[in-house]
Design an enzyme around this catalytic site. Sequence first.
Site, short mmCIF file in Angstrom:
data_model
loop_
_atom_site.label_atom_id
_atom_site.label_comp_id
_atom_site.label_asym_id
_atom_site.label_seq_id
_atom_site.Cartn_x
_atom_site.Cartn_y
_atom_site.Cartn_z
CG ASN A 10 -1.85 1.12 1.35
OD1 ASN A 10 -1.52 2.23 0.96
ND2 ASN A 10 -3.03 0.86 1.90
CE LYS A 13 -2.17 -0.27 5.59
NZ LYS A 13 -2.24 -1.69 5.95
CG ASP A 66 -4.33 -5.64 9.53
OD1 ASP A 66 -4.21 -5.80 8.30
OD2 ASP A 66 -5.41 -5.84 10.11
CG PHE A 146 -4.68 6.48 2.47
CD1 PHE A 146 -3.81 6.99 3.42
CD2 PHE A 146 -5.12 5.16 2.64
CE1 PHE A 146 -3.40 6.22 4.51
CE2 PHE A 146 -4.70 4.38 3.71
CZ PHE A 146 -3.83 4.92 4.66
CG HIS A 175 -5.08 5.08 12.68
ND1 HIS A 175 -5.13 6.29 12.02
CD2 HIS A 175 -5.20 4.14 11.70
CE1 HIS A 175 -5.30 6.09 10.73
NE2 HIS A 175 -5.34 4.79 10.51
NE ARG A 176 -0.70 3.54 8.70
CZ ARG A 176 -1.91 3.92 8.27
NH1 ARG A 176 -2.18 5.19 8.00
NH2 ARG A 176 -2.86 3.02 8.08
P1 IMP Z 1 -5.05 -3.41 5.43
O1 IMP Z 1 -4.09 -3.18 4.31
O2 IMP Z 1 -5.74 -4.75 5.40
O3 IMP Z 1 -4.44 -3.10 6.77
O4 IMP Z 1 -6.25 -2.36 5.18
C1 IMP Z 1 -6.23 -1.07 5.70
C2 IMP Z 1 -7.41 -0.30 5.14
O5 IMP Z 1 -8.00 0.49 6.18
C3 IMP Z 1 -6.96 0.71 4.09
O6 IMP Z 1 -6.93 0.16 2.81
C4 IMP Z 1 -8.01 1.79 4.23
O7 IMP Z 1 -9.19 1.39 3.59
C5 IMP Z 1 -8.27 1.79 5.73
N1 IMP Z 1 -7.34 2.72 6.41
C6 IMP Z 1 -6.32 2.39 7.25
N2 IMP Z 1 -5.67 3.48 7.67
C7 IMP Z 1 -6.25 4.52 7.07
C8 IMP Z 1 -5.98 5.93 7.08
O8 IMP Z 1 -5.05 6.44 7.72
N3 IMP Z 1 -6.80 6.68 6.33
C9 IMP Z 1 -7.83 6.16 5.61
N4 IMP Z 1 -8.10 4.86 5.52
C10 IMP Z 1 -7.32 4.04 6.26
#
Ligand code: IMP
Length: 188
Positions: A10, A13, A66, A146, A175-176
């Site tokens: 991603n 990220k 995650d 995003f 959160h991050r």
């Molecule tokens: P993962 O890759 O399975 O952890 O999915 C994380 C998903 O949560 C992302 O693709 C977004 O849809 C959502 N998400 C996580 N962090 C954020 C953020 O900081 N802003 C907006 N969406 C987020």
Amino acid sequence: MMKIILATRNAHKVEEMQQLLPDLELLSLPDDAPDPEETGATFLENARIKALSAAQHTGLPALADDSGICIDALGGAPGVHSARWVSEENWIPEVLKKLDGKVGSERSARYVCVLSLMAPDGTILAESEGTFEGRIAGEPRGNNGFGYDPIFLVEPDYAQTVGEISTEEKHARSHRGVAARRLYENLH
Ligand code: IMP
């Protein structure tokens, strides 16, 4: 400086983690690395699945994020399924549709981020969690960030979405950002 594989494809990220962890040398996940199935029921389980897979493949410690959005009126959904419950262009329309008719605190939500840093042999080097409280806006606003950021209203006054605040402000509160700072503390 410790060399660490960032276990994600991603791009958003990757960008945020590089800004948040400038003292670590973060290397990108090699193209030939497997994409493990995120079968965990929790953010922590999925973070560990991704970190272990990347660390085993590369022979280097790997850091996985995650994360997701948990909406109270939807029983915490989409949660760990935030990236996959509907196709990406429908993430925001689907949330707005499901919250139709809900007002004020009935639209409460939080972002959650769990980080896991793991050695190739499965040893957990550090883990951390961060949350970011907010509410779901009535319509998307702002182009920063995003994912769900254009509909995530920032507490305490819920006047701006994460899409409307600066990157620095997002990092200070998100959160991050919280999880990244806690990871540093756990590493030192
Ligand atoms: P993962 O890759 O399975 O952890 O999915 C994380 C998903 O949560 C992302 O693709 C977004 O849809 C959502 N998400 C996580 N962090 C954020 C953020 O900081 N802003 C907006 N969406 C987020």
